[in-house]
Motif scaffolding. Structure first.
Motif, PDB file in Angstrom:
ATOM      1  N   VAL A   1      28.352  53.309  44.561  1.00 37.08           N
ATOM      2  CA  VAL A   1      29.777  53.365  44.879  1.00 37.08           C
ATOM      3  C   VAL A   1      30.577  53.724  43.623  1.00 37.08           C
ATOM      4  CG1 VAL A   1      31.761  52.073  45.742  1.00 37.08           C
ATOM      5  CG2 VAL A   1      29.471  51.642  46.688  1.00 37.08           C
ATOM      6  N   PRO A   2      31.438  54.739  43.698  1.00 38.43           N
ATOM      7  CA  PRO A   2      32.230  55.102  42.513  1.00 38.43           C
ATOM      8  C   PRO A   2      33.135  53.949  42.079  1.00 38.43           C
ATOM      9  CG  PRO A   2      32.374  56.798  44.203  1.00 38.43           C
ATOM     10  CD  PRO A   2      31.726  55.617  44.849  1.00 38.43           C
ATOM     11  N   LEU A   3      33.212  53.734  40.768  1.00 40.02           N
ATOM     12  CA  LEU A   3      34.105  52.726  40.215  1.00 40.02           C
ATOM     13  C   LEU A   3      35.328  53.418  39.639  1.00 40.02           C
ATOM     14  CD1 LEU A   3      32.001  50.060  38.261  1.00 40.02           C
ATOM     15  CD2 LEU A   3      33.026  49.881  40.527  1.00 40.02           C
ATOM     16  N   SER A   4      36.501  52.856  39.911  1.00 40.83           N
ATOM     17  CA  SER A   4      37.741  53.385  39.356  1.00 40.83           C
ATOM     18  C   SER A   4      38.075  52.583  38.103  1.00 40.83           C
ATOM     19  CB  SER A   4      38.872  53.288  40.375  1.00 40.83           C
ATOM     20  OG  SER A   4      40.087  53.755  39.805  1.00 40.83           O
ATOM     21  N   LEU A   5      37.845  53.197  36.939  1.00 39.67           N
ATOM     22  CA  LEU A   5      38.131  52.541  35.674  1.00 39.67           C
ATOM     23  C   LEU A   5      39.341  53.184  35.012  1.00 39.67           C
ATOM     24  CD1 LEU A   5      34.552  52.235  34.080  1.00 39.67           C
ATOM     25  CD2 LEU A   5      35.721  50.619  35.587  1.00 39.67           C
ATOM     26  N   THR A   6      40.116  52.370  34.304  1.00 40.73           N
ATOM     27  CA  THR A   6      41.202  52.938  33.508  1.00 40.73           C
ATOM     28  C   THR A   6      40.604  53.681  32.318  1.00 40.73           C
ATOM     29  OG1 THR A   6      41.423  51.024  32.054  1.00 40.73           O
ATOM     30  CG2 THR A   6      42.652  50.970  34.137  1.00 40.73           C
ATOM     31  N   ARG A   7      41.421  54.457  31.633  1.00 42.73           N
ATOM     32  CA  ARG A   7      40.926  55.212  30.479  1.00 42.73           C
ATOM     33  C   ARG A   7      40.363  54.286  29.410  1.00 42.73           C
ATOM     34  NH1 ARG A   7      45.148  59.672  28.516  1.00 42.73           N
ATOM     35  NH2 ARG A   7      43.385  60.065  27.116  1.00 42.73           N
ATOM     36  N   LYS A   8      41.051  53.162  29.172  1.00 40.91           N
ATOM     37  CA  LYS A   8      40.588  52.225  28.152  1.00 40.91           C
ATOM     38  C   LYS A   8      39.297  51.527  28.597  1.00 40.91           C
ATOM     39  CE  LYS A   8      43.705  52.389  24.774  1.00 40.91           C
ATOM     40  NZ  LYS A   8      44.346  53.679  25.098  1.00 40.91           N
ATOM     41  N   GLU A   9      39.221  51.139  29.858  1.00 42.18           N
ATOM     42  CA  GLU A   9      38.001  50.493  30.358  1.00 42.18           C
ATOM     43  C   GLU A   9      36.809  51.426  30.215  1.00 42.18           C
ATOM     44  OE1 GLU A   9      40.365  47.816  33.723  1.00 42.18           O
ATOM     45  OE2 GLU A   9      39.196  49.581  34.316  1.00 42.18           O
ATOM     46  N   TYR A  10      37.000  52.690  30.594  1.00 40.85           N
ATOM     47  CA  TYR A  10      35.908  53.647  30.479  1.00 40.85           C
ATOM     48  C   TYR A  10      35.541  53.877  29.007  1.00 40.85           C
ATOM     49  CZ  TYR A  10      33.123  57.817  30.425  1.00 40.85           C
ATOM     50  OH  TYR A  10      32.100  58.697  30.179  1.00 40.85           O
ATOM     51  N   ALA A  11      36.544  53.989  28.149  1.00 41.55           N
ATOM     52  CA  ALA A  11      36.287  54.248  26.727  1.00 41.55           C
ATOM     53  C   ALA A  11      35.483  53.117  26.102  1.00 41.55           C
ATOM     54  CB  ALA A  11      37.604  54.452  25.984  1.00 41.55           C
ATOM     55  N   VAL A  12      35.814  51.866  26.445  1.00 43.34           N
ATOM     56  CA  VAL A  12      35.080  50.727  25.897  1.00 43.34           C
ATOM     57  C   VAL A  12      33.643  50.728  26.415  1.00 43.34           C
ATOM     58  CG1 VAL A  12      34.889  48.209  25.927  1.00 43.34           C
ATOM     59  CG2 VAL A  12      37.108  49.282  25.524  1.00 43.34           C
ATOM     60  N   LEU A  13      33.460  50.951  27.715  1.00 43.03           N
ATOM     61  CA  LEU A  13      32.123  50.991  28.297  1.00 43.03           C
ATOM     62  C   LEU A  13      31.281  52.097  27.657  1.00 43.03           C
ATOM     63  CD1 LEU A  13      30.034  50.069  30.400  1.00 43.03           C
ATOM     64  CD2 LEU A  13      31.109  51.654  32.024  1.00 43.03           C
ATOM     65  N   ALA A  14      31.848  53.286  27.516  1.00 45.36           N
ATOM     66  CA  ALA A  14      31.111  54.411  26.952  1.00 45.36           C
ATOM     67  C   ALA A  14      30.736  54.153  25.495  1.00 45.36           C
ATOM     68  CB  ALA A  14      31.941  55.695  27.068  1.00 45.36           C
ATOM     69  N   LEU A  15      31.647  53.533  24.741  1.00 43.57           N
ATOM     70  CA  LEU A  15      31.367  53.233  23.334  1.00 43.57           C
ATOM     71  C   LEU A  15      30.208  52.258  23.217  1.00 43.57           C
ATOM     72  CD1 LEU A  15      32.024  53.287  20.306  1.00 43.57           C
ATOM     73  CD2 LEU A  15      33.765  51.540  20.737  1.00 43.57           C
ATOM     74  N   LEU A  16      30.238  51.182  24.003  1.00 49.59           N
ATOM     75  CA  LEU A  16      29.153  50.203  23.946  1.00 49.59           C
ATOM     76  C   LEU A  16      27.847  50.814  24.428  1.00 49.59           C
ATOM     77  CD1 LEU A  16      30.984  47.006  25.265  1.00 49.59           C
ATOM     78  CD2 LEU A  16      30.519  47.647  22.894  1.00 49.59           C
ATOM     79  N   LEU A  17      27.929  51.672  25.427  1.00 47.12           N
ATOM     80  CA  LEU A  17      26.728  52.319  25.953  1.00 47.12           C
ATOM     81  C   LEU A  17      26.094  53.248  24.926  1.00 47.12           C
ATOM     82  CD1 LEU A  17      24.840  52.788  28.309  1.00 47.12           C
ATOM     83  CD2 LEU A  17      26.495  54.383  29.271  1.00 47.12           C
ATOM     84  N   ARG A  18      26.923  53.967  24.181  1.00 47.02           N
ATOM     85  CA  ARG A  18      26.378  54.859  23.149  1.00 47.02           C
ATOM     86  C   ARG A  18      25.626  54.086  22.075  1.00 47.02           C
ATOM     87  NH1 ARG A  18      31.417  57.436  23.578  1.00 47.02           N
ATOM     88  NH2 ARG A  18      32.111  56.542  21.606  1.00 47.02           N
ATOM     89  N   HIS A  19      25.994  52.822  21.888  1.00 45.32           N
ATOM     90  CA  HIS A  19      25.323  51.975  20.892  1.00 45.32           C
ATOM     91  C   HIS A  19      24.450  50.934  21.599  1.00 45.32           C
ATOM     92  CE1 HIS A  19      27.636  53.590  17.523  1.00 45.32           C
ATOM     93  NE2 HIS A  19      28.682  53.581  18.328  1.00 45.32           N
ATOM     94  N   SER A  20      23.863  51.309  22.725  1.00 42.95           N
ATOM     95  CA  SER A  20      23.088  50.384  23.556  1.00 42.95           C
ATOM     96  C   SER A  20      22.074  49.596  22.739  1.00 42.95           C
ATOM     97  CB  SER A  20      22.357  51.168  24.649  1.00 42.95           C
ATOM     98  OG  SER A  20      21.595  50.312  25.460  1.00 42.95           O
ATOM     99  N   GLY A  21      22.085  48.279  22.942  1.00 39.25           N
ATOM    100  CA  GLY A  21      21.160  47.405  22.234  1.00 39.25           C
ATOM    101  C   GLY A  21      21.661  46.931  20.891  1.00 39.25           C
ATOM    102  N   ARG A  22      22.756  47.506  20.409  1.00 37.29           N
ATOM    103  CA  ARG A  22      23.302  47.146  19.096  1.00 37.29           C
ATOM    104  C   ARG A  22      24.662  46.487  19.272  1.00 37.29           C
ATOM    105  NH1 ARG A  22      23.249  52.766  16.054  1.00 37.29           N
ATOM    106  NH2 ARG A  22      24.763  51.627  14.807  1.00 37.29           N
ATOM    107  N   VAL A  23      24.958  45.575  18.364  1.00 34.05           N
ATOM    108  CA  VAL A  23      26.263  44.928  18.418  1.00 34.05           C
ATOM    109  C   VAL A  23      27.319  45.863  17.844  1.00 34.05           C
ATOM    110  CG1 VAL A  23      26.126  43.776  16.163  1.00 34.05           C
ATOM    111  CG2 VAL A  23      27.510  42.786  17.969  1.00 34.05           C
ATOM    112  N   VAL A  24      28.480  45.899  18.489  1.00 33.51           N
ATOM    113  CA  VAL A  24      29.632  46.659  17.999  1.00 33.51           C
ATOM    114  C   VAL A  24      30.743  45.646  17.753  1.00 33.51           C
ATOM    115  CG1 VAL A  24      31.253  48.534  18.466  1.00 33.51           C
ATOM    116  CG2 VAL A  24      28.933  48.635  19.421  1.00 33.51           C
ATOM    117  N   THR A  25      31.283  45.609  16.545  1.00 33.14           N
ATOM    118  CA  THR A  25      32.284  44.597  16.221  1.00 33.14           C
ATOM    119  C   THR A  25      33.584  44.865  16.974  1.00 33.14           C
ATOM    120  OG1 THR A  25      33.216  45.791  14.325  1.00 33.14           O
ATOM    121  CG2 THR A  25      31.331  44.359  13.895  1.00 33.14           C
TER     122      THR A  25
END
Length: 231
Positions: free
Chosen positions: A152-176
């Motif tokens: 099911v498609p999720l409707s994310l705001t620009r900031k929500e998507y940006a945070v998710l994508a940033l954490l995903l790009r660093h998958s497995g690593r902590v981001v401060t």
């Protein structure tokens, strides 16, 4: 493993920690280099070309943060810092100054191995992860900026998507927290942690991700966040 096994340099003055890591890493097939202090560790890093460095913050001849700063002047080798329990300021300082991850003492060997695998997958020179994540439940297409949950498609705001994508790009690593705020909101907002808490809360709601027992978005208290999928 064969001669191509990743080479791990351990810099720690505690004999029992060195022995524990030496046994555990070799059992997983890694080649291991051991150093008892900063001087020996930096010399091995310069001459033996390790694929990853495990660095203790508390060393007898030089603080681990200073070792990291010196190492970063000439090498981008992944560095996993070892820190004492609950030393949040040290963890944040290490991550902000070039460490790739941290593990608190005492730690389990399986957690450590998972962190190592994540760092080795993303070490400099390695091909980047594909711009799509799909674990059968959560699917993120970063090329199209689309997110689906159980189809099911999720409707994310620009900031929500940006945070998710940033954490995903660093998958497995902590981001401060400061890293997320700097990249998503800009350098003038690095202290505005309440913005981040609000966005993370809404993002978790949309994903149905329980913060107490997270499936994807794990909070590292006082430090930052980690995307768990694929680590």
């Amino acid at each position: 493993m064969n001669s191509a096994a990743p080479r791990i340099l351990v810099i720690d003055d505690e004999a029992q920690i060195r022995r524990f890591l030496d046994i555990g890493l070799r059992a997983e097939g890694y080649e291991v280099l051991l150093a008892v202090n900063a001087a020996e560790g930096l010399a091995l890093a310069a001459t033996q070309s390790p694929d990853l460095v495990i660095l203790d913050i508390g060393l007898p001849d030089m603080e681990g943060h200073d070792v990291l700063s010196e190492l970063r002047q000439w090498s981008q080798v992944p560095v996993l810092m070892l820190s004492v329990r609950d030393a949040e300021s040290e963890k944040v300082r290490a991550l902000d100054h070039g460490a790739n991850d941290y593990v608190t003492k005492p730690f389990g060997i399986q957690e450590l191995m998972a962190r190592l695998r994540a760092l080795l997958r993303n070490r400099p020179g390695e091909p980047e992860l594909p711009p799509r994540y799909d674990d059968g439940h959560l699917a993120v297409d970063m090329a199209r900026r689309e997110v689906h949950l159980d189809g099911v498609p999720l409707s994310l705001t620009r900031k929500e998507y940006a945070v998710l994508a940033l954490l995903l790009r660093h998958s497995g690593r902590v981001v401060t927290q400061q890293q997320v705020l700097r990249e998503v909101w800009g350098a003038t907002h690095v202290q505005d942690t309440h913005y981040l808490r609000i966005v993370l809360g809404k993002l978790r709601q949309k994903l149905g991700d329980d913060p107490v027992s997270p499936r994807w978005l794990k909070t590292e208290p006082g430090v930052g966040y980690r995307f768990l999928g694929g680590s």
